[in-house]
Motif scaffolding. Structure first.
Motif, PDB file in Angstrom:
ATOM      1  N   LYS A 161      -8.422  24.670   5.440  1.00 21.94           N
ATOM      2  CA  LYS A 161      -7.317  24.830   4.484  1.00 21.94           C
ATOM      3  C   LYS A 161      -5.786  25.087   4.879  1.00 21.94           C
ATOM      4  O   LYS A 161      -4.795  24.867   4.402  1.00 21.94           O
ATOM      5  N   ASN A 162      -6.017  25.585   6.457  1.00 19.18           N
ATOM      6  CA  ASN A 162      -4.453  25.961   6.940  1.00 19.18           C
ATOM      7  C   ASN A 162      -4.452  25.339   8.413  1.00 19.18           C
ATOM      8  O   ASN A 162      -3.583  25.869   9.325  1.00 19.18           O
ATOM      9  N   ASP A 163      -4.955  24.300   8.425  1.00 27.15           N
ATOM     10  CA  ASP A 163      -4.814  23.458   9.719  1.00 27.15           C
ATOM     11  C   ASP A 163      -3.488  22.557   9.620  1.00 27.15           C
ATOM     12  O   ASP A 163      -2.949  22.226   8.822  1.00 27.15           O
ATOM     13  N   GLU A 164      -3.471  22.091  10.962  1.00 24.08           N
ATOM     14  CA  GLU A 164      -2.253  20.854  11.139  1.00 24.08           C
ATOM     15  C   GLU A 164      -3.081  19.671  11.378  1.00 24.08           C
ATOM     16  O   GLU A 164      -3.563  19.679  12.314  1.00 24.08           O
ATOM     17  N   VAL A 165      -2.732  18.702  10.562  1.00 22.04           N
ATOM     18  CA  VAL A 165      -3.559  17.348  10.638  1.00 22.04           C
ATOM     19  C   VAL A 165      -2.524  16.262  10.948  1.00 22.04           C
ATOM     20  O   VAL A 165      -1.501  15.978  10.273  1.00 22.04           O
ATOM     21  N   SER A 166      -2.550  15.745  12.077  1.00 19.84           N
ATOM     22  CA  SER A 166      -1.782  14.449  12.471  1.00 19.84           C
ATOM     23  C   SER A 166      -2.556  13.254  11.961  1.00 19.84           C
ATOM     24  O   SER A 166      -3.570  13.127  11.684  1.00 19.84           O
ATOM     25  N   GLY A 167      -1.855  12.331  11.499  1.00 12.11           N
ATOM     26  CA  GLY A 167      -2.170  11.215  10.893  1.00 12.11           C
ATOM     27  C   GLY A 167      -1.046  10.140  10.567  1.00 12.11           C
ATOM     28  O   GLY A 167       0.131  10.294  10.696  1.00 12.11           O
ATOM     29  N   LYS A 168      -1.542   8.740   9.934  1.00  7.50           N
ATOM     30  CA  LYS A 168      -0.437   7.832   9.504  1.00  7.50           C
ATOM     31  C   LYS A 168      -0.482   7.666   8.082  1.00  7.50           C
ATOM     32  O   LYS A 168      -1.568   7.476   7.563  1.00  7.50           O
ATOM     33  N   PHE A 169       0.735   7.775   7.378  1.00  5.56           N
ATOM     34  CA  PHE A 169       0.935   7.456   6.118  1.00  5.56           C
ATOM     35  C   PHE A 169       1.101   5.838   6.011  1.00  5.56           C
ATOM     36  O   PHE A 169       2.050   5.482   6.825  1.00  5.56           O
ATOM     37  N   GLU A 170       0.617   5.235   5.270  1.00  9.27           N
ATOM     38  CA  GLU A 170       0.783   3.870   4.787  1.00  9.27           C
ATOM     39  C   GLU A 170       0.936   3.526   3.439  1.00  9.27           C
ATOM     40  O   GLU A 170       0.158   3.964   2.550  1.00  9.27           O
ATOM     41  N   ASN A 171       1.750   2.547   3.110  1.00 12.05           N
ATOM     42  CA  ASN A 171       1.737   1.659   1.613  1.00 12.05           C
ATOM     43  C   ASN A 171       2.736   0.522   1.825  1.00 12.05           C
ATOM     44  O   ASN A 171       3.646   0.625   2.135  1.00 12.05           O
ATOM     45  N   GLU A 172       1.857  -0.771   2.121  1.00  7.72           N
ATOM     46  CA  GLU A 172       2.620  -1.853   2.680  1.00  7.72           C
ATOM     47  C   GLU A 172       3.416  -2.217   1.631  1.00  7.72           C
ATOM     48  O   GLU A 172       4.457  -2.664   2.044  1.00  7.72           O
ATOM     49  N   ALA A 173       3.349  -2.006   0.232  1.00  7.91           N
ATOM     50  CA  ALA A 173       4.459  -2.550  -0.733  1.00  7.91           C
ATOM     51  C   ALA A 173       5.374  -1.906  -0.593  1.00  7.91           C
ATOM     52  O   ALA A 173       6.667  -2.533  -1.084  1.00  7.91           O
ATOM     53  N   GLU A 174       5.529  -0.484  -0.138  1.00 10.32           N
ATOM     54  CA  GLU A 174       6.846   0.191  -0.305  1.00 10.32           C
ATOM     55  C   GLU A 174       7.289   0.467   1.337  1.00 10.32           C
ATOM     56  O   GLU A 174       8.304   0.969   1.519  1.00 10.32           O
ATOM     57  N   GLY A 175       6.633  -0.336   2.102  1.00  6.94           N
ATOM     58  CA  GLY A 175       7.168  -0.587   3.394  1.00  6.94           C
ATOM     59  C   GLY A 175       7.213   0.931   4.342  1.00  6.94           C
ATOM     60  O   GLY A 175       7.850   1.258   5.264  1.00  6.94           O
ATOM     61  N   ILE A 176       5.827   1.740   3.705  1.00  3.14           N
ATOM     62  CA  ILE A 176       5.641   2.999   4.687  1.00  3.14           C
ATOM     63  C   ILE A 176       4.486   2.734   5.685  1.00  3.14           C
ATOM     64  O   ILE A 176       3.454   2.189   5.346  1.00  3.14           O
ATOM     65  N   ASP A 177       5.061   3.171   6.833  1.00  3.74           N
ATOM     66  CA  ASP A 177       3.991   3.162   8.144  1.00  3.74           C
ATOM     67  C   ASP A 177       4.622   4.111   9.085  1.00  3.74           C
ATOM     68  O   ASP A 177       5.296   3.719   9.749  1.00  3.74           O
ATOM     69  N   ASN A 178       4.273   5.423   8.734  1.00  4.39           N
ATOM     70  CA  ASN A 178       4.806   6.493   9.524  1.00  4.39           C
ATOM     71  C   ASN A 178       3.703   7.676  10.071  1.00  4.39           C
ATOM     72  O   ASN A 178       2.864   7.898   9.189  1.00  4.39           O
ATOM     73  N   GLN A 179       3.645   7.735  11.491  1.00  2.00           N
ATOM     74  CA  GLN A 179       2.769   8.729  11.954  1.00  2.00           C
ATOM     75  C   GLN A 179       3.535  10.086  11.611  1.00  2.00           C
ATOM     76  O   GLN A 179       4.759  10.247  11.927  1.00  2.00           O
ATOM     77  N   SER A 180       2.796  11.101  11.091  1.00  2.00           N
ATOM     78  CA  SER A 180       3.305  12.125  10.831  1.00  2.00           C
ATOM     79  C   SER A 180       2.258  13.626  10.991  1.00  2.00           C
ATOM     80  O   SER A 180       1.297  13.202  11.193  1.00  2.00           O
ATOM     81  N   LEU A 181       2.899  14.798  11.140  1.00  5.53           N
ATOM     82  CA  LEU A 181       2.274  16.120  11.132  1.00  5.53           C
ATOM     83  C   LEU A 181       2.187  16.647   9.712  1.00  5.53           C
ATOM     84  O   LEU A 181       3.294  16.802   9.300  1.00  5.53           O
TER      85      LEU A 181
END
Length: 440
Positions: A161-181
């Motif tokens: 519940k208190n961690d930091e998670v790196s990953g990629k947000f995606e939604n092709e229809a909205e043009g979202i492709d973003n690596q984020s913390l």
């Protein structure tokens, strides 16, 4: 030359200027003689052009130019000598039948005069001066932020519940492709938190964007979209986990204290908390002082009653802008600027009555203090006096900076005056309560 003043009322006057040939003829003749020496006119050798032709070609223009210079110089001198406190600039009264060939030239100028009024610093109503204190909750939160900021990251297999998670947000229809913390403690949506807890690297979860974060502005950077698009953005995105870390808080030890405040300046958690409280309250004092200055300003504007030469000022706005305005446009502009003009007069009166001046030496010291605080933000805690002097000299060589710093220093002088002589009531509040009271 003869200059007289006709008082129309307390706020309006007309200055009449009578100019005779004796006032300008010698100067006009000298200029025309120089023109004669230099004139190149077909059919005449240089310097041999008849004076009659020179006068016919240039005489009127030279006359008008010299008379206008005389008017400007002598009118300004008259206003200064008579100690007339005018608003705007004198406006020439137009004469359709004006004749430049007259023996005596008569001019009239309308004046708008500053009103006479008093500004009692001891206001009838007490004005609140906030004293913002750092409470235990705030200090503890700041300690926790410091421990987190200087803590270390430890890799984990599953999301907590208190961690930091790196990953990629995606939604092709909205043009979202973003690596984020993604910081779990920044999330607001309970379903999102539950869907992430226990997940491992490589897992993908679906998250709703609306209400995802405690603070809406996090969504923009997380998804890599503009703030405009992020506002009220309501869709689903996939989040694929690439890394999971737990940030273990730093120990409250001497190594951390030295890193924060320099060697041996803080030696215990108690001293750390005292230092945090002291530094926070210094920052809060600036906000409280700005609030006081705003409130005193507003009080004076609302409660200092005096008339203004509205008709004159409206005409002045109409005639002296980049383009001439209609009477309606000028009236609208006057209404927009009236409040500011009133405070300029009030502030000028307070400065004059209390002999507040900005001297160069104190302006230089003020600039050095400003420079020193800026250098401290970049880790230069103890600059040499010669270095500060050299930078201050360069800063004060820029007239825009001189104006800006002078205004800031005068604001500080006014604030000190209000604290000394004003009718203030001190109210002690936490920062949280200050924000609620002031900003709602």
């Amino acid at each position: 030359m003869n200059i007289t003043k006709e008082q129309i009322d307390d706020l309006n006057a007309v200055v009449k200027v009578a100019i005779t040939k004796e006032d300008y003829q010698d100067k006009v003749d000298t200029i025309l003689k120089n023109y004669k020496k230099q004139a190149n006119i077909p059919g005449f050798r240089k310097g041999q052009v008849p004076m009659g032709l020179i006068k016919k070609q240039y005489g009127k223009a030279v006359l008008v130019d010299e008379v206008n210079k005389l008017l400007q110089d002598n009118l300004n001198k008259y206003l200064t000598e008579e100690k007339l406190d005018v608003l705007g600039n004198p406006l020439p009264k137009q004469k359709d039948d004006f004749d430049w060939d007259q023996e005596e030239l008569d001019f009239e100028f309308e004046l708008g005069l500053a009103p006479d009024f008093e500004v009692p610093l001891k206001t009838k109503k007490a004005i609140t001066h906030y004293k913002i204190v750092a409470d235990k909750k705030m200090i503890s939160e700041q300690v926790e932020r410091i421990q987190k900021q200087y803590g270390k990251l430890v890799s984990k297999e599953e999301v907590g519940k208190n961690d930091e998670v790196s990953g990629k947000f995606e939604n092709e229809a909205e043009g979202i492709d973003n690596q984020s913390l993604l910081e779990m403690d920044k999330l607001k949506n309970k379903k999102a938190i539950e869907s992430l807890v226990g997940k491992k690297v490589g897992d993908t979860v679906t998250l709703k964007t609306k209400g995802l974060f405690k603070e809406d502005y996090f969504l923009s950077s997380a998804l890599g979209i503009g703030r405009d698009k992020a506002d009220n953005f309501d869709t689903e995105v996939s989040f694929t986990i690439t890394e999971i870390n737990e940030r273990q808080p730093a120990e409250l030890n001497q190594e951390l204290f030295d890193k924060l405040f320099g060697k041996d300046n803080v030696k215990s958690e108690k001293e750390l908390r005292e230092r945090i409280a002291e530094d926070s309250e210094k920052q809060f004092e600036q906000q409280a002082d700005q609030k006081l200055l705003n409130d005193v300003t507003e009080y004076f504007i609302e409660n200092t009653k005096f008339e203004l030469p509205t008709g004159f000022l409206t005409k002045w706005i109409q005639m002296t802008g980049d383009k001439e305005l209609t009477p309606e446009e000028a009236s609208e502009e006057y209404e927009k600027s009236e409040k500011g003009l009133r405070y300029q007069l009030i502030e000028g009166k307070i400065i004059k009555d209390n002999n507040l001046q900005v001297q160069f030496d104190e302006l230089k010291e003020f600039a050095k203090g400003f420079i020193k605080s800026q250098m401290a933000q970049f880790g230069q805690m103890n600059p040499k006096e010669e270095e500060l002097d050299a930078i201050a000299v360069r800063v004060l060589g820029n007239q825009d900076e001189v104006k800006r710093l002078s205004e800031q220093l005068m604001s500080q002088k006014l604030l000190n005056l209000y604290k000394e002589k004003g009718n203030l009531k001190t109210k002690e509040v936490t920062y949280e309560n200050f924000v609620k009271e002031v900003y709602g």
